[in-house]
Design a protein around this motif. Structure first.
Motif, PDB file in Angstrom:
ATOM      1  N   ALA A  88       7.985   2.397 -11.420  1.00 17.03           N
ATOM      2  CA  ALA A  88       9.226   1.803 -10.914  1.00 17.03           C
ATOM      3  C   ALA A  88       9.571   0.546 -11.716  1.00 17.03           C
ATOM      4  O   ALA A  88       8.700  -0.092 -12.309  1.00 17.03           O
ATOM      5  CB  ALA A  88       9.051   1.447  -9.447  1.00 17.03           C
ATOM      6  N   THR A  89      10.855   0.213 -11.691  1.00 13.54           N
ATOM      7  CA  THR A  89      11.270  -1.044 -12.324  1.00 13.54           C
ATOM      8  C   THR A  89      11.146  -2.166 -11.303  1.00 13.54           C
ATOM      9  O   THR A  89      11.007  -1.925 -10.104  1.00 13.54           O
ATOM     10  CB  THR A  89      12.735  -0.983 -12.778  1.00 13.54           C
ATOM     11  OG1 THR A  89      13.542  -0.685 -11.642  1.00 13.54           O
ATOM     12  CG2 THR A  89      12.954   0.058 -13.854  1.00 13.54           C
ATOM     13  N   CYS A  90      11.248  -3.386 -11.792  1.00 16.83           N
ATOM     14  CA  CYS A  90      11.343  -4.531 -10.900  1.00 16.83           C
ATOM     15  C   CYS A  90      12.635  -4.367 -10.101  1.00 16.83           C
ATOM     16  O   CYS A  90      13.647  -3.881 -10.627  1.00 16.83           O
ATOM     17  CB  CYS A  90      11.382  -5.792 -11.764  1.00 16.83           C
ATOM     18  SG  CYS A  90      12.126  -7.198 -10.969  1.00 16.83           S
ATOM     19  N   THR A  91      12.635  -4.745  -8.842  1.00 16.01           N
ATOM     20  CA  THR A  91      13.836  -4.547  -8.011  1.00 16.01           C
ATOM     21  C   THR A  91      15.036  -5.302  -8.599  1.00 16.01           C
ATOM     22  O   THR A  91      16.175  -4.895  -8.423  1.00 16.01           O
ATOM     23  CB  THR A  91      13.590  -5.043  -6.575  1.00 16.01           C
ATOM     24  OG1 THR A  91      12.993  -6.330  -6.662  1.00 16.01           O
ATOM     25  CG2 THR A  91      12.678  -4.110  -5.820  1.00 16.01           C
ATOM     26  N   ARG A  92      14.763  -6.390  -9.296  1.00 12.51           N
ATOM     27  CA  ARG A  92      15.889  -7.141  -9.879  1.00 12.51           C
ATOM     28  C   ARG A  92      16.488  -6.378 -11.056  1.00 12.51           C
ATOM     29  O   ARG A  92      17.686  -6.435 -11.286  1.00 12.51           O
ATOM     30  CB  ARG A  92      15.406  -8.506 -10.350  1.00 12.51           C
ATOM     31  CG  ARG A  92      15.238  -9.448  -9.207  1.00 12.51           C
ATOM     32  CD  ARG A  92      15.116 -10.849  -9.737  1.00 12.51           C
ATOM     33  NE  ARG A  92      15.352 -11.789  -8.707  1.00 12.51           N
ATOM     34  CZ  ARG A  92      14.427 -12.622  -8.227  1.00 12.51           C
ATOM     35  NH1 ARG A  92      13.202 -12.580  -8.693  1.00 12.51           N
ATOM     36  NH2 ARG A  92      14.733 -13.475  -7.293  1.00 12.51           N
ATOM     37  N   VAL A  93      15.634  -5.676 -11.801  1.00 14.39           N
ATOM     38  CA  VAL A  93      16.144  -4.847 -12.897  1.00 14.39           C
ATOM     39  C   VAL A  93      17.073  -3.789 -12.314  1.00 14.39           C
ATOM     40  O   VAL A  93      18.156  -3.538 -12.829  1.00 14.39           O
ATOM     41  CB  VAL A  93      14.974  -4.177 -13.669  1.00 14.39           C
ATOM     42  CG1 VAL A  93      15.469  -3.050 -14.548  1.00 14.39           C
ATOM     43  CG2 VAL A  93      14.210  -5.205 -14.483  1.00 14.39           C
ATOM     44  N   MET A  94      16.623  -3.209 -11.212  1.00 10.96           N
ATOM     45  CA  MET A  94      17.408  -2.124 -10.623  1.00 10.96           C
ATOM     46  C   MET A  94      18.735  -2.647 -10.061  1.00 10.96           C
ATOM     47  O   MET A  94      19.791  -2.069 -10.283  1.00 10.96           O
ATOM     48  CB  MET A  94      16.583  -1.483  -9.512  1.00 10.96           C
ATOM     49  CG  MET A  94      17.221  -0.261  -8.930  1.00 10.96           C
ATOM     50  SD  MET A  94      16.213   0.431  -7.661  1.00 10.96           S
ATOM     51  CE  MET A  94      15.897  -0.928  -6.582  1.00 10.96           C
ATOM     52  N   ALA A  95      18.659  -3.767  -9.360  1.00 11.22           N
ATOM     53  CA  ALA A  95      19.858  -4.255  -8.672  1.00 11.22           C
ATOM     54  C   ALA A  95      20.727  -5.152  -9.558  1.00 11.22           C
ATOM     55  O   ALA A  95      21.870  -5.442  -9.200  1.00 11.22           O
ATOM     56  CB  ALA A  95      19.446  -5.013  -7.414  1.00 11.22           C
ATOM     57  N   GLY A  96      20.194  -5.569 -10.696  1.00 12.52           N
ATOM     58  CA  GLY A  96      20.918  -6.506 -11.563  1.00 12.52           C
ATOM     59  C   GLY A  96      22.367  -6.107 -11.837  1.00 12.52           C
ATOM     60  O   GLY A  96      23.279  -6.939 -11.680  1.00 12.52           O
ATOM     61  N   PRO A  97      22.640  -4.857 -12.235  1.00 12.64           N
ATOM     62  CA  PRO A  97      24.029  -4.484 -12.539  1.00 12.64           C
ATOM     63  C   PRO A  97      24.984  -4.729 -11.377  1.00 12.64           C
ATOM     64  O   PRO A  97      26.097  -5.230 -11.565  1.00 12.64           O
ATOM     65  CB  PRO A  97      23.928  -2.994 -12.881  1.00 12.64           C
ATOM     66  CG  PRO A  97      22.551  -2.836 -13.428  1.00 12.64           C
ATOM     67  CD  PRO A  97      21.700  -3.771 -12.612  1.00 12.64           C
ATOM     68  N   GLU A  98      24.565  -4.411 -10.144  1.00  8.21           N
ATOM     69  CA  GLU A  98      25.441  -4.630  -8.986  1.00  8.21           C
ATOM     70  C   GLU A  98      25.708  -6.116  -8.779  1.00  8.21           C
ATOM     71  O   GLU A  98      26.833  -6.543  -8.497  1.00  8.21           O
ATOM     72  CB  GLU A  98      24.775  -4.063  -7.717  1.00  8.21           C
ATOM     73  CG  GLU A  98      25.019  -2.598  -7.525  1.00  8.21           C
ATOM     74  CD  GLU A  98      26.496  -2.276  -7.430  1.00  8.21           C
ATOM     75  OE1 GLU A  98      27.083  -2.482  -6.371  1.00  8.21           O
ATOM     76  OE2 GLU A  98      27.079  -1.829  -8.444  1.00  8.21           O
ATOM     77  N   ASN A  99      24.646  -6.872  -8.931  1.00  8.03           N
ATOM     78  CA  ASN A  99      24.710  -8.314  -8.776  1.00  8.03           C
ATOM     79  C   ASN A  99      25.733  -8.916  -9.758  1.00  8.03           C
ATOM     80  O   ASN A  99      26.604  -9.704  -9.388  1.00  8.03           O
ATOM     81  CB  ASN A  99      23.285  -8.806  -9.075  1.00  8.03           C
ATOM     82  CG  ASN A  99      23.070 -10.247  -8.777  1.00  8.03           C
ATOM     83  OD1 ASN A  99      24.021 -10.967  -8.564  1.00  8.03           O
ATOM     84  ND2 ASN A  99      21.821 -10.670  -8.784  1.00  8.03           N
TER      85      ASN A  99
END
Ligand code: SF4
Length: 394
Positions: free
Chosen positions: A127-138
């Motif tokens: 898995a990626t870091c949750t920030r990597v995953m959510a970064g684009p939305e942010n």
């Protein structure tokens, strides 16, 4: 009244012999922010888009991270995220939207959930870091909070959620999220995904072959090299500050853990003693040093530390990390202990964005070079004495 069954049986069938036609997408320009795990998956996206008929010259990556980029294009669109590699993404988005001579039509910023990794199958997950995953939305929110900047600039924002570590899931995920953006049908999406993985594998193979050439040169000349343990985006000069480039100018070849050669002969040589002793199940098993092996980049950092401890010509490890990354914090002590267990040199550059080491880096590099010069031969000989003969690099 028509009989659907007869139509199905006797109607024209799609030809399997001829490749299905790709729609004309040659005029589309796609911008990809060069951030986070795009640094390790870029070839997939190039292969995927090219297979859809988008010419290579119409696939545009943003530049390396820089303060100017953030000031000019990202200012005022910041995020509350304290992670620097995420925060700097707004500069990349802005550059793709406002800074292109030829406008892009689509801004593609995937939300990567899992990663392809050479450790997959040997670890619990990638898995990626949750920030990597959510970064684009942010970051997207910063460009839509007052008005929709994408719509104003006639740009489609596409942010597919994608489990890249599970290739069988990817065609469906990309088809669902991109079908309206690129006017896709499922079959061409599936073929494009295959082409993407092929491009990524070819690139990784070439990079590993290059690293093997470097190691072979070191082995034949009994010269040391330096291994970098870091996340893929530390290759970005704006995030990693090119410390490794600075070290290389002193004559020490640099290897990045992500592209260490993983050929059977080399792996069996380095990890044979552990395998025979039953400490690990495969050269890529890290359960002896890291129980909760869910996070892809973290797993690879731990594995890289194990390689560095064993490989004779890696006499020094440099560890990078950004801000006070909560994913990296728990790994500092284990990686250092693993590397130093064989008395391999270990140096850490932490909190890179906060300390901005431009001034101090030269002094630290000189210190590192001093120790590498002084102790490398001793380290090489000591590690060689532990390993079985013959060495596959000689
Ligand atoms: S691993 Fe750390 S530096 Fe990287 S995106 Fe996650 S929180 Fe940020």
């Amino acid at each position: 009244m028509p009989f659907p069954t007869l139509r199905t049986w006797f109607g024209p069938k799609p030809s399997t012999a001829l490749p299905a036609k790709t729609k004309d997408r040659s005029g589309l320009r796609v911008g990809i922010p060069k951030v986070l795990n795009i640094w390790s998956t870029h070839q997939f996206w190039i292969g995927f888009l090219k297979a859809l008929g988008i010419p290579g010259e119409n696939i545009v990556f943003s530049s390396d991270t820089s303060e100017e980029q953030f000031r000019e294009f990202g200012k005022g669109r910041g995020t509350v995220d304290c992670c620097y590699p995420v925060k700097c993404m707004s500069g990349h988005y802005g550059e793709l939207i406002f800074g292109q001579k030829k406008k892009i039509n689509v801004l593609l910023s995937p939300m990567i959930y899992t990663l392809p990794s050479f450790l997959r199958g040997h670890v619990l997950d990638t898995a990626t870091c949750t920030r990597v995953m959510a970064g684009p939305e942010n970051i997207r929110a910063g460009f839509q909070k007052e008005r929709d900047v994408f719509a104003e600039n006639d740009i489609i924002y596409a942010s597919p959620f994608v489990s890249m570590g599970d290739p069988q899931m990817v065609p469906k995920e990309l088809y669902e999220s991109l079908k309206d953006v690129f006017d896709l049908d499922f079959e061409e999406t599936r073929r494009a995904v295959e082409a993407g993985y092929e491009a990524l594998e070819n690139f990784n193979r070439r990079m590993r072959a290059k690293s093997r050439e470097i190691l072979t040169w070191c082995a034949r000349n009994q010269k040391p090299c330096i291994l970098i343990l870091a996340r893929p985006y530390h290759m970005d000069p704006g995030i990693g500050h090119e410390i490794e480039v600075n070290l290389q100018t002193h004559g020490y070849p640099i290897l990045w853990m992500q592209y260490f050669p993983i050929d059977d002969d080399l792996m069996n040589w380095l990890f044979g003693p552990d395998l025979r002793a039953g400490r690990i199940r495969s050269p890529f098993d890290i359960s002896d040093v890291w129980d909760s092996s869910y996070s892809s980049n973290t797993n690879e950092i731990l594995w890289g530390a194990k390689v560095a401890a064993r490989c004779p010509w890696i006499t020094c490890v440099i560890r990078f990390s950004s801000y006070e990354c909560g994913m990296d914090q728990p790994t500092y002590t284990p990686t250092q202990k693993i590397v130093e267990a064989s008395r391999t040199l270990f140096f850490k550059f932490g909190d890179l964005d906060a300390t901005k080491p431009a001034g101090s880096v030269n002094i630290r590099v000189e210190t590192i070079v001093h120790y590498v010069e002084k102790y490398s031969q001793e380290i090489i000989q000591r590690k060689l004495a532990w390993l079985p003969e013959p060495c596959p690099l000689l």
